[in-house]
Design a protein around this motif. Sequence first.
Motif, PDB file in Angstrom:
ATOM      1  N   SER A  88       0.829  -1.205   0.000  1.00 11.12           N
ATOM      2  CA  SER A  88       0.000   0.000   0.000  1.00 11.12           C
ATOM      3  C   SER A  88       0.871   1.266   0.000  1.00 11.12           C
ATOM      4  O   SER A  88       0.469   2.305  -0.498  1.00 11.12           O
ATOM      5  N   ILE A  89       2.089   1.155   0.562  1.00 14.63           N
ATOM      6  CA  ILE A  89       3.037   2.280   0.510  1.00 14.63           C
ATOM      7  C   ILE A  89       3.526   2.477  -0.932  1.00 14.63           C
ATOM      8  O   ILE A  89       3.535   3.582  -1.455  1.00 14.63           O
ATOM      9  N   PHE A  90       3.910   1.368  -1.532  1.00 13.21           N
ATOM     10  CA  PHE A  90       4.386   1.414  -2.913  1.00 13.21           C
ATOM     11  C   PHE A  90       3.161   1.154  -3.800  1.00 13.21           C
ATOM     12  O   PHE A  90       2.989   0.093  -4.383  1.00 13.21           O
ATOM     13  N   ALA A  91       2.295   2.146  -3.894  1.00 10.04           N
ATOM     14  CA  ALA A  91       1.001   1.947  -4.546  1.00 10.04           C
ATOM     15  C   ALA A  91       1.131   1.964  -6.066  1.00 10.04           C
ATOM     16  O   ALA A  91       2.221   2.151  -6.599  1.00 10.04           O
ATOM     17  N   SER A  92       0.018   1.771  -6.750  1.00 10.37           N
ATOM     18  CA  SER A  92       0.042   1.572  -8.202  1.00 10.37           C
ATOM     19  C   SER A  92       0.601   2.783  -8.961  1.00 10.37           C
ATOM     20  O   SER A  92       1.092   2.637 -10.075  1.00 10.37           O
ATOM     21  N   ASP A  93       0.562   3.963  -8.325  1.00 10.70           N
ATOM     22  CA  ASP A  93       1.158   5.126  -9.025  1.00 10.70           C
ATOM     23  C   ASP A  93       2.679   5.008  -9.138  1.00 10.70           C
ATOM     24  O   ASP A  93       3.302   5.718  -9.929  1.00 10.70           O
ATOM     25  N   CYS A  94       3.269   4.097  -8.340  1.00  4.29           N
ATOM     26  CA  CYS A  94       4.723   3.889  -8.401  1.00  4.29           C
ATOM     27  C   CYS A  94       5.086   2.734  -9.333  1.00  4.29           C
ATOM     28  O   CYS A  94       6.259   2.538  -9.654  1.00  4.29           O
ATOM     29  N   GLY A  95       4.123   1.923  -9.703  1.00  2.97           N
ATOM     30  CA  GLY A  95       4.394   0.773 -10.557  1.00  2.97           C
ATOM     31  C   GLY A  95       3.809  -0.498  -9.973  1.00  2.97           C
ATOM     32  O   GLY A  95       2.691  -0.490  -9.460  1.00  2.97           O
ATOM     33  N   VAL A  96       4.586  -1.568 -10.009  1.00  3.04           N
ATOM     34  CA  VAL A  96       4.103  -2.885  -9.599  1.00  3.04           C
ATOM     35  C   VAL A  96       4.851  -3.343  -8.348  1.00  3.04           C
ATOM     36  O   VAL A  96       6.063  -3.135  -8.234  1.00  3.04           O
ATOM     37  N   VAL A  97       4.134  -3.941  -7.419  1.00  2.55           N
ATOM     38  CA  VAL A  97       4.783  -4.532  -6.233  1.00  2.55           C
ATOM     39  C   VAL A  97       4.727  -6.039  -6.334  1.00  2.55           C
ATOM     40  O   VAL A  97       3.680  -6.599  -6.685  1.00  2.55           O
ATOM     41  N   LEU A  98       5.823  -6.686  -6.000  1.00  2.00           N
ATOM     42  CA  LEU A  98       5.855  -8.150  -5.943  1.00  2.00           C
ATOM     43  C   LEU A  98       6.205  -8.585  -4.527  1.00  2.00           C
ATOM     44  O   LEU A  98       6.969  -7.918  -3.832  1.00  2.00           O
ATOM     45  N   ASP A  99       5.639  -9.732  -4.143  1.00  2.00           N
ATOM     46  CA  ASP A  99       5.961 -10.315  -2.838  1.00  2.00           C
ATOM     47  C   ASP A  99       7.018 -11.390  -3.058  1.00  2.00           C
ATOM     48  O   ASP A  99       6.749 -12.402  -3.713  1.00  2.00           O
TER      49      ASP A  99
END
Lengths: 278, 278
Positions: free
Chosen positions: B105-116
């Motif tokens: 949620s910190i690295f939200a979609s406006d920053c790109g893609v998050v992977l776990d």
Amino acid sequence: MDIAVIGAGAMGSAIAMRLVENGAKVLTYLEGRSATTIDRAKSAGMEVVGLDAIAGAGLILSIVPPAAAIGVAEQIAAAVRRRGTKTTFMDCNAISPQTMVQVASIFASDCGVVLDGSIIGGPPKPGQKGPKLYVSGDAANSSAMLAERGLQVRRIDGPIGAASALKMCYAGINKGVTGLGTAMLLAAIRSGADEALKRELQESLPDLDAKFVQGIPDMYPKAYRWVAEMEEISDFLGEDDPAALIFKGMAGLYRKMADDREDGGVLAGQLDKLNNGG
Amino acid sequence: MDIAVIGAGAMGSAIAMRLVENGAKVLTYLEGRSATTIDRAKSAGMEVVGLDAIAGAGLILSIVPPAAAIGVAEQIAAAVRRRGTKTTFMDCNAISPQTMVQVASIFASDCGVVLDGSIIGGPPKPGQKGPKLYVSGDAANSSAMLAERGLQVRRIDGPIGAASALKMCYAGINKGVTGLGTAMLLAAIRSGADEALKRELQESLPDLDAKFVQGIPDMYPKAYRWVAEMEEISDFLGEDDPAALIFKGMAGLYRKMADDREDGGVLAGQLDKLNNGG
């Protein structure tokens, strides 16, 4: 010399049978016990007698659930005092050293000698050496007569409490590992990480995986008993040891598995499905 | 495409070196880090750059202690927003799925893609396949470029949180077993049951005994880090799970071992003596 075994559960009756097969006369007291227990005792060759006859045996073994250990010690000590003779009383139960010291104070020197015993391994089976009976506080080597009658006895050079501590430590590792596996496999199932975890365990921790595959299903019917055993281990470690909390958690986990069994075994079914390859 | 690795500890630098050896350009950001860390990063072939250059990398891996994971995500997200471009951010840390959702949620979609991501196994070593990097939430297969550059990548068919859950479960078993061994061997030493326990383990649980002999000494220098990892596992399980308490106890145990190390390693010495045969 007669031997008395108090407790004709799976362990007590199998130990008694091993002694009988090796020429011992084994007495037991079963007042108030179920027909199933009485049958099991008789099949094992145990002779059902009254408390006074038990008190007259040369060696009395207490092999009961941990929660019953104190009660048995009180009952036997009272019978020995009524009779006015002396005997040797060995508590073989999964109790903490602190509880063992309590047992020893109940069965005080006016009743004879107290030994600290603990059993590691399952009940004796035909053709197998069977469990080890560890004994501490046995300066006079009173346990020798058990070794002569087919039991695998190992004396620990330590006071009352050392054999109980050994059992606590061994059970903490053995049943603790099963508990860790149960807890984390259930969490992985809840989180959709179960298949990846199972594969990773098979690849990088195959020995533990094999222990879970066997040990987790074996645990379900015993979980209700393990609750008290985990609480006993927690008490043994004591409040100053942070690890005491580990076993409070283990007690809660096994309570959950015991409840699950009563409720139809939903969690057990999920674990079995994962362990049997989905 | 450049790869950035935030964190040049033992794991981060070794992963970076593996990527560099396989033709990747690996950036890192080391503001405020020690000379040792900067040397380690440079030896691994990492290129030390500013935050803006990090934000411009095509794929950013966060490989830091669990307690630093949120801070790194905030720092990177801010840099990406300042730059106004998008990237892919993979958190590879031993954090709970709940914390992973917070990172996402910190690295939200406006920053790109998050992977776990999560790493199981030790740092890569020359000639060995090295640890497995598990990845979930990777619909676009962005992790493929890591596999092409020498990392062992395994995608989990699950959302953000599944790879973190896997790591929690695996660490709970692996580090939990080491914790059980440590706790019970120390208790046995205190109770005079240590030699009997050691012999019994060698006889009836030899695989676990071998794991303790190797795993317990390996743990001493890491114990301080494992405290936070155990607390993270406890949070992952949640208050409704009785097993959460097991890992609160594990955190306390590893805190004790970390303190022992600072205080000269008295307990570690006792454990080593027992494991090396007295």
